[in-house]
Design a protein around this motif. Sequence first.
Motif, PDB file in Angstrom:
ATOM      1  N   GLN A   1       4.615   0.943  17.133  1.00 53.12           N
ATOM      2  CA  GLN A   1       4.976   0.980  18.553  1.00 53.12           C
ATOM      3  C   GLN A   1       4.392  -0.231  19.286  1.00 53.12           C
ATOM      4  O   GLN A   1       5.072  -0.874  20.080  1.00 53.12           O
ATOM      5  N   VAL A   2       3.126  -0.506  19.024  1.00 58.90           N
ATOM      6  CA  VAL A   2       2.465  -1.650  19.672  1.00 58.90           C
ATOM      7  C   VAL A   2       3.148  -2.951  19.282  1.00 58.90           C
ATOM      8  O   VAL A   2       3.401  -3.804  20.130  1.00 58.90           O
ATOM      9  N   LEU A   3       3.468  -3.107  18.001  1.00 58.57           N
ATOM     10  CA  LEU A   3       4.138  -4.322  17.570  1.00 58.57           C
ATOM     11  C   LEU A   3       5.511  -4.459  18.226  1.00 58.57           C
ATOM     12  O   LEU A   3       5.915  -5.569  18.612  1.00 58.57           O
ATOM     13  N   ALA A   4       6.219  -3.356  18.370  1.00 64.20           N
ATOM     14  CA  ALA A   4       7.525  -3.390  19.045  1.00 64.20           C
ATOM     15  C   ALA A   4       7.358  -3.765  20.521  1.00 64.20           C
ATOM     16  O   ALA A   4       8.167  -4.533  21.058  1.00 64.20           O
ATOM     17  N   GLU A   5       6.333  -3.228  21.166  1.00 69.14           N
ATOM     18  CA  GLU A   5       6.075  -3.558  22.566  1.00 69.14           C
ATOM     19  C   GLU A   5       5.733  -5.036  22.732  1.00 69.14           C
ATOM     20  O   GLU A   5       6.131  -5.661  23.704  1.00 69.14           O
ATOM     21  N   LEU A   6       4.984  -5.578  21.783  1.00 65.19           N
ATOM     22  CA  LEU A   6       4.631  -7.000  21.845  1.00 65.19           C
ATOM     23  C   LEU A   6       5.861  -7.879  21.674  1.00 65.19           C
ATOM     24  O   LEU A   6       5.920  -8.975  22.232  1.00 65.19           O
ATOM     25  N   ALA A   7       6.828  -7.416  20.908  1.00 66.33           N
ATOM     26  CA  ALA A   7       8.038  -8.191  20.650  1.00 66.33           C
ATOM     27  C   ALA A   7       8.974  -8.214  21.852  1.00 66.33           C
ATOM     28  O   ALA A   7       9.793  -9.123  21.974  1.00 66.33           O
ATOM     29  N   GLU A   8       8.828  -7.235  22.754  1.00 66.02           N
ATOM     30  CA  GLU A   8       9.668  -7.187  23.943  1.00 66.02           C
ATOM     31  C   GLU A   8       9.250  -8.268  24.924  1.00 66.02           C
ATOM     32  O   GLU A   8       8.064  -8.562  25.062  1.00 66.02           O
ATOM     33  N   PRO A   9      10.217  -8.864  25.614  1.00 64.47           N
ATOM     34  CA  PRO A   9       9.837  -9.846  26.634  1.00 64.47           C
ATOM     35  C   PRO A   9       9.071  -9.198  27.765  1.00 64.47           C
ATOM     36  O   PRO A   9       9.385  -8.077  28.171  1.00 64.47           O
ATOM     37  N   ALA A  10       8.058  -9.870  28.252  1.00 60.61           N
ATOM     38  CA  ALA A  10       7.206  -9.309  29.324  1.00 60.61           C
ATOM     39  C   ALA A  10       7.859  -9.379  30.669  1.00 60.61           C
ATOM     40  O   ALA A  10       8.710 -10.111  30.973  1.00 60.61           O
TER      41      ALA A  10
ATOM     42  N   TYR B   1       0.827  -1.202   0.000  1.00 60.17           N
ATOM     43  CA  TYR B   1       0.000   0.000   0.000  1.00 60.17           C
ATOM     44  C   TYR B   1       0.864   1.257   0.000  1.00 60.17           C
ATOM     45  O   TYR B   1       0.481   2.284   0.520  1.00 60.17           O
ATOM     46  N   GLY B   2       2.043   1.174  -0.584  1.00 57.23           N
ATOM     47  CA  GLY B   2       3.002   2.262  -0.536  1.00 57.23           C
ATOM     48  C   GLY B   2       2.504   3.576  -1.090  1.00 57.23           C
ATOM     49  O   GLY B   2       2.962   4.638  -0.695  1.00 57.23           O
ATOM     50  N   ASP B   3       1.549   3.526  -2.000  1.00 58.00           N
ATOM     51  CA  ASP B   3       1.061   4.765  -2.595  1.00 58.00           C
ATOM     52  C   ASP B   3      -0.287   5.205  -2.026  1.00 58.00           C
ATOM     53  O   ASP B   3      -0.881   6.146  -2.504  1.00 58.00           O
ATOM     54  N   GLN B   4      -0.766   4.539  -1.008  1.00 61.97           N
ATOM     55  CA  GLN B   4      -2.076   4.861  -0.446  1.00 61.97           C
ATOM     56  C   GLN B   4      -1.972   4.904   1.078  1.00 61.97           C
ATOM     57  O   GLN B   4      -2.048   3.878   1.744  1.00 61.97           O
ATOM     58  N   ALA B   5      -1.829   6.095   1.614  1.00 59.03           N
ATOM     59  CA  ALA B   5      -1.610   6.258   3.055  1.00 59.03           C
ATOM     60  C   ALA B   5      -2.755   5.670   3.883  1.00 59.03           C
ATOM     61  O   ALA B   5      -2.524   5.025   4.913  1.00 59.03           O
ATOM     62  N   TYR B   6      -3.983   5.874   3.456  1.00 63.32           N
ATOM     63  CA  TYR B   6      -5.139   5.392   4.208  1.00 63.32           C
ATOM     64  C   TYR B   6      -5.150   3.862   4.275  1.00 63.32           C
ATOM     65  O   TYR B   6      -5.307   3.273   5.340  1.00 63.32           O
ATOM     66  N   GLU B   7      -4.985   3.217   3.121  1.00 60.46           N
ATOM     67  CA  GLU B   7      -5.005   1.750   3.089  1.00 60.46           C
ATOM     68  C   GLU B   7      -3.826   1.175   3.867  1.00 60.46           C
ATOM     69  O   GLU B   7      -3.957   0.163   4.547  1.00 60.46           O
ATOM     70  N   SER B   8      -2.694   1.834   3.777  1.00 59.30           N
ATOM     71  CA  SER B   8      -1.528   1.389   4.520  1.00 59.30           C
ATOM     72  C   SER B   8      -1.765   1.485   6.019  1.00 59.30           C
ATOM     73  O   SER B   8      -1.424   0.569   6.781  1.00 59.30           O
ATOM     74  N   ALA B   9      -2.346   2.594   6.460  1.00 59.90           N
ATOM     75  CA  ALA B   9      -2.631   2.777   7.888  1.00 59.90           C
ATOM     76  C   ALA B   9      -3.635   1.737   8.384  1.00 59.90           C
ATOM     77  O   ALA B   9      -3.458   1.153   9.454  1.00 59.90           O
ATOM     78  N   LEU B  10      -4.683   1.500   7.606  1.00 62.77           N
ATOM     79  CA  LEU B  10      -5.667   0.481   8.000  1.00 62.77           C
ATOM     80  C   LEU B  10      -5.021  -0.892   8.087  1.00 62.77           C
ATOM     81  O   LEU B  10      -5.284  -1.656   9.022  1.00 62.77           O
ATOM     82  N   SER B  11      -4.173  -1.198   7.136  1.00 59.35           N
ATOM     83  CA  SER B  11      -3.492  -2.487   7.147  1.00 59.35           C
ATOM     84  C   SER B  11      -2.614  -2.621   8.385  1.00 59.35           C
ATOM     85  O   SER B  11      -2.603  -3.674   9.038  1.00 59.35           O
ATOM     86  N   SER B  12      -1.893  -1.569   8.725  1.00 56.77           N
ATOM     87  CA  SER B  12      -1.035  -1.596   9.913  1.00 56.77           C
ATOM     88  C   SER B  12      -1.849  -1.769  11.187  1.00 56.77           C
ATOM     89  O   SER B  12      -1.475  -2.537  12.075  1.00 56.77           O
ATOM     90  N   LEU B  13      -2.954  -1.039  11.284  1.00 54.63           N
ATOM     91  CA  LEU B  13      -3.813  -1.153  12.466  1.00 54.63           C
ATOM     92  C   LEU B  13      -4.388  -2.557  12.595  1.00 54.63           C
ATOM     93  O   LEU B  13      -4.389  -3.142  13.682  1.00 54.63           O
ATOM     94  N   ARG B  14      -4.871  -3.093  11.493  1.00 53.71           N
ATOM     95  CA  ARG B  14      -5.455  -4.441  11.528  1.00 53.71           C
ATOM     96  C   ARG B  14      -4.413  -5.482  11.924  1.00 53.71           C
ATOM     97  O   ARG B  14      -4.711  -6.418  12.672  1.00 53.71           O
ATOM     98  N   HIS B  15      -3.207  -5.308  11.413  1.00 54.15           N
ATOM     99  CA  HIS B  15      -2.127  -6.235  11.756  1.00 54.15           C
ATOM    100  C   HIS B  15      -1.832  -6.174  13.256  1.00 54.15           C
ATOM    101  O   HIS B  15      -1.689  -7.219  13.912  1.00 54.15           O
TER     102      HIS B  15
END
Length: 97
Positions: free
Chosen positions: A88-97, A22-36
């Motif tokens: 940020q959320v994905l990075a936090e999830l990757a950190e050990p708890a 979604y490199g050329d579509q900011a909205y679709e890219s953002a939605l994809s990131s949020l859903r992920h």
Amino acid sequence: MADQTPHEPVLPAVQPVPGGLYGDQAYESALSSLRHAVAEISAALHTQTDPGRRSELLAKQASLIEMQHSLLPGDDLACAAARVRSQQVLAELAEPA
């Protein structure tokens, strides 16, 4: 139909979109990131037994879902903020708890 050219393989002619799917579509890219990010939280919740951590994850997930629902096409600043928050959320999830 007789004037059509023979079918040629399409795959060799396909060019990747610069910046990703979604490199050329900011909205679709953002939605994809949020859903992920929401999906990754769901996966983490599936194995989480600590009530405090579950509560924290559920709050993050609710925040991302709210961001997803309020996101509008054409609001490039909000789209960029959504992608940053998702990362940020994905990075936090990757950190050990």
